[in-house]
Enzyme design. Structure first.
Site, mmCIF file in Angstrom:
data_model
loop_
_atom_site.group_PDB
_atom_site.id
_atom_site.type_symbol
_atom_site.label_atom_id
_atom_site.label_comp_id
_atom_site.label_asym_id
_atom_site.label_seq_id
_atom_site.Cartn_x
_atom_site.Cartn_y
_atom_site.Cartn_z
ATOM 1 N N LYS A 1 -4.491 -10.875 -6.299
ATOM 2 C CA LYS A 1 -5.661 -10.978 -5.433
ATOM 3 C C LYS A 1 -6.802 -10.101 -5.948
ATOM 4 O O LYS A 1 -6.565 -9.007 -6.444
ATOM 5 C CB LYS A 1 -5.212 -10.478 -4.051
ATOM 6 C CG LYS A 1 -6.135 -10.741 -2.917
ATOM 7 C CD LYS A 1 -5.570 -10.137 -1.634
ATOM 8 C CE LYS A 1 -5.791 -8.636 -1.586
ATOM 9 N NZ LYS A 1 -5.488 -8.024 -0.291
ATOM 10 N N LYS B 1 0.837 -1.219 0.000
ATOM 11 C CA LYS B 1 0.000 0.000 0.000
ATOM 12 C C LYS B 1 0.859 1.250 0.000
ATOM 13 O O LYS B 1 0.527 2.230 -0.662
ATOM 14 C CB LYS B 1 -0.962 -0.014 1.183
ATOM 15 C CG LYS B 1 -1.891 -1.226 1.119
ATOM 16 C CD LYS B 1 -3.311 -0.949 1.500
ATOM 17 C CE LYS B 1 -4.225 -1.974 0.865
ATOM 18 N NZ LYS B 1 -5.270 -2.468 1.682
ATOM 19 N N LYS C 1 -10.490 -4.529 -3.603
ATOM 20 C CA LYS C 1 -11.212 -3.268 -3.830
ATOM 21 C C LYS C 1 -10.205 -2.358 -4.531
ATOM 22 O O LYS C 1 -9.115 -2.182 -4.037
ATOM 23 C CB LYS C 1 -11.589 -2.629 -2.489
ATOM 24 C CG LYS C 1 -12.153 -3.588 -1.442
ATOM 25 C CD LYS C 1 -12.114 -2.945 -0.032
ATOM 26 C CE LYS C 1 -12.431 -3.930 1.058
ATOM 27 N NZ LYS C 1 -12.141 -3.454 2.416
HETATM 28 P P1 TYM Z 1 -10.431 -5.897 4.861
HETATM 29 O O1 TYM Z 1 -11.640 -5.063 4.804
HETATM 30 O O2 TYM Z 1 -9.282 -5.468 4.023
HETATM 31 O O3 TYM Z 1 -10.749 -7.387 4.472
HETATM 32 C C1 TYM Z 1 -11.835 -8.047 5.078
HETATM 33 C C2 TYM Z 1 -11.643 -9.544 5.002
HETATM 34 O O4 TYM Z 1 -11.698 -9.980 3.616
HETATM 35 C C3 TYM Z 1 -10.598 -10.846 3.378
HETATM 36 N N1 TYM Z 1 -10.238 -10.741 1.954
HETATM 37 C C4 TYM Z 1 -10.152 -11.785 1.117
HETATM 38 N N2 TYM Z 1 -10.355 -13.106 1.297
HETATM 39 C C5 TYM Z 1 -10.206 -13.924 0.229
HETATM 40 N N3 TYM Z 1 -9.850 -13.473 -1.020
HETATM 41 C C6 TYM Z 1 -9.633 -12.165 -1.246
HETATM 42 N N4 TYM Z 1 -9.310 -11.750 -2.469
HETATM 43 C C7 TYM Z 1 -9.784 -11.253 -0.151
HETATM 44 N N5 TYM Z 1 -9.664 -9.903 -0.027
HETATM 45 C C8 TYM Z 1 -9.941 -9.604 1.269
HETATM 46 C C9 TYM Z 1 -9.512 -10.343 4.317
HETATM 47 O O5 TYM Z 1 -8.525 -11.310 4.553
HETATM 48 C C10 TYM Z 1 -10.295 -10.003 5.555
HETATM 49 O O6 TYM Z 1 -10.514 -11.153 6.358
HETATM 50 N N6 TYM Z 1 -7.412 -5.735 8.710
HETATM 51 C C11 TYM Z 1 -8.707 -6.302 8.418
HETATM 52 C C12 TYM Z 1 -9.780 -5.631 9.251
HETATM 53 C C13 TYM Z 1 -9.510 -5.766 10.721
HETATM 54 C C14 TYM Z 1 -9.487 -7.001 11.461
HETATM 55 C C15 TYM Z 1 -9.164 -6.628 12.797
HETATM 56 C C16 TYM Z 1 -9.697 -8.337 11.101
HETATM 57 C C17 TYM Z 1 -9.219 -4.780 11.597
HETATM 58 N N7 TYM Z 1 -8.996 -5.289 12.853
HETATM 59 C C18 TYM Z 1 -9.050 -7.617 13.791
HETATM 60 C C19 TYM Z 1 -9.586 -9.309 12.121
HETATM 61 C C20 TYM Z 1 -9.255 -8.946 13.446
HETATM 62 C C21 TYM Z 1 -8.909 -6.163 6.915
HETATM 63 O O7 TYM Z 1 -7.976 -6.172 6.185
HETATM 64 O O8 TYM Z 1 -10.092 -5.966 6.407
#
Ligand code: TYM
Length: 331
Positions: free
Chosen positions: A195, A111, A198
């Site tokens: 991957k 990022k 978004k």
């Molecule tokens: P975020 O919003 O980026 O992603 C949310 C969840 O979606 C999963 N994900 C995927 N899984 C499979 N294939 C993909 N292409 C793909 N893209 C995204 C991510 O692995 C995630 O599970 N940091 C976290 C948010 C967060 C969090 C936490 C999670 C903040 N604090 C504490 C667990 C525990 C996140 O990246 O969200």
């Protein structure tokens, strides 16, 4: 009863990757465990974001949770910024994480590389610390995430270990991550070596199924997904990344391994296979979108839900924060 915790960042449109990697798996934890599932709105600030998008996407995420089957009577559903304790824990924990560790994080490297190098916010760098605070604050045992978040949960584990060995005893619970058996890493349909994420890039968006895309758009994106040379529907991620990704999507939706799914398409051409994938996606996303729309249309009900969730989440958070503050000498 194990405590389960996870969250999703409200940063724009959610994808099929988010759905298969997270939303879809959360309800299975709500009967035999105590689940805490939240909207990670503070994390959304780690990259520039329009305030209106952040505000509106926060309601989207909680509506996706409800549409996935999370029941607020069983699962504590809440918004991260409603919990002041997480800010305090973050301020404490930041002292127990090393800059060297944070600079190794893949997400930070990817990022920050896209930003003006003179304007990388510190929040992007310390993102995993706030994430560790989320995980520790509710004494979580299990953190269900997609593959891309594994490194962050492993770092949280290391921070907990370090903190406990410094102050003696199990002050912070050691978390474990779980990823879904199938669907932990969904790839872009137009570039299956990357991957599905978004994205603002118009070209890349062709390979992304957004959860709010209409049926025509979803079918078109799947039918024009990049496939590989040859004509056999076979699971072979190295040689056939495009077909393998579609098999993973199909398998995740139907509850089977991608290899097993490939057996259903022996002798069939790519077109027939893609149509079956599009049908499988629509069979599930169609009703999901209808449920989403119903929840999303009542923001005041969603606000009520956040208020009730915050009360329960803070009740769980307070004793943990106290324990940490006592250990370090703040109380
Ligand atoms: P975020 O919003 O980026 O992603 C949310 C969840 O979606 C999963 N994900 C995927 N899984 C499979 N294939 C993909 N292409 C793909 N893209 C995204 C991510 O692995 C995630 O599970 N940091 C976290 C948010 C967060 C969090 C936490 C999670 C903040 N604090 C504490 C667990 C525990 C996140 O990246 O969200």
């Amino acid at each position: 009863m194990a405590r389960v915790l996870s969250g999703v960042k409200p940063t724009g449109k959610m994808t099929l990757g988010n759905y298969l990697g997270s939303f879809r798996n959360f309800p299975k934890f709500q009967d035999d465990n105590q689940a805490y599932i939240f909207v990670a709105d503070l994390h959304a600030l780690t990259l520039p974001i329009d305030p209106l998008v952040l505000h509106s996407t926060t309601y989207d995420i909680v509506s996706f949770y409800l549409a996935s089957g999370l029941d607020p009577k069983k699962t504590v559903l809440f918004r991260q910024s409603d919990i002041p304790e997480v800010g305090m824990l973050n301020a404490i924990l930041v002292n127990y994480v090393y800059m060297g560790e944070l600079s190794l994080m893949t997400q930070f490297k990817e990022k920050s590389a896209k930003l003006n190098q003179k304007a990388i916010g510190c929040g992007l760098f310390t993102y995993p610390v706030l994430m560790a605070a989320d995980i520790f604050l509710y004494d979580s045992d299990i953190v269900p995430v997609g593959e891309d978040q594994r490194q962050h949960v492993e770092l949280a584990h290391e921070i907990a270990r370090r903190f406990n060995s410094r102050y003696g005893g199990e002050i912070i619970k050691l978390p474990k991550y779980v990823t879904p058996a199938v669907g932990k890493r969904i790839m872009s349909l137009s570039d299956p070596l990357h991957k599905m994420s978004k994205s603002d890039d118009r070209e890349a968006q062709k390979g992304v199924i957004y959860l709010q895309d209409d049926e025509k758009t979803i079918r078109k994106k799947i039918m024009s997904a990049i496939t590989d040379s040859g004509s056999e529907v076979k699971f072979d991620p190295a040689e056939k990344p495009g077909i393998s990704n579609l098999l993973t999507i199909y398998g995740a939706l139907k509850g089977m391994e991608p290899e097993e799914a490939s057996k259903l398409f022996v002798g069939q051409n790519y077109g027939t296979f893609k149509k079956a994938v599009a049908d499988a996606v629509m069979d599930e996303l169609g009703p999901f979108q209808q449920r989403f729309n119903a929840f999303r249309s009542d923001e005041s009900a969603l606000e009520d839900l956040f208020s009730q969730g915050a009360l329960k989440a803070r009740e769980a958070a307070k004793p943990v924060l106290n324990r940490v503050m006592k250990a370090v000498g703040l109380r």
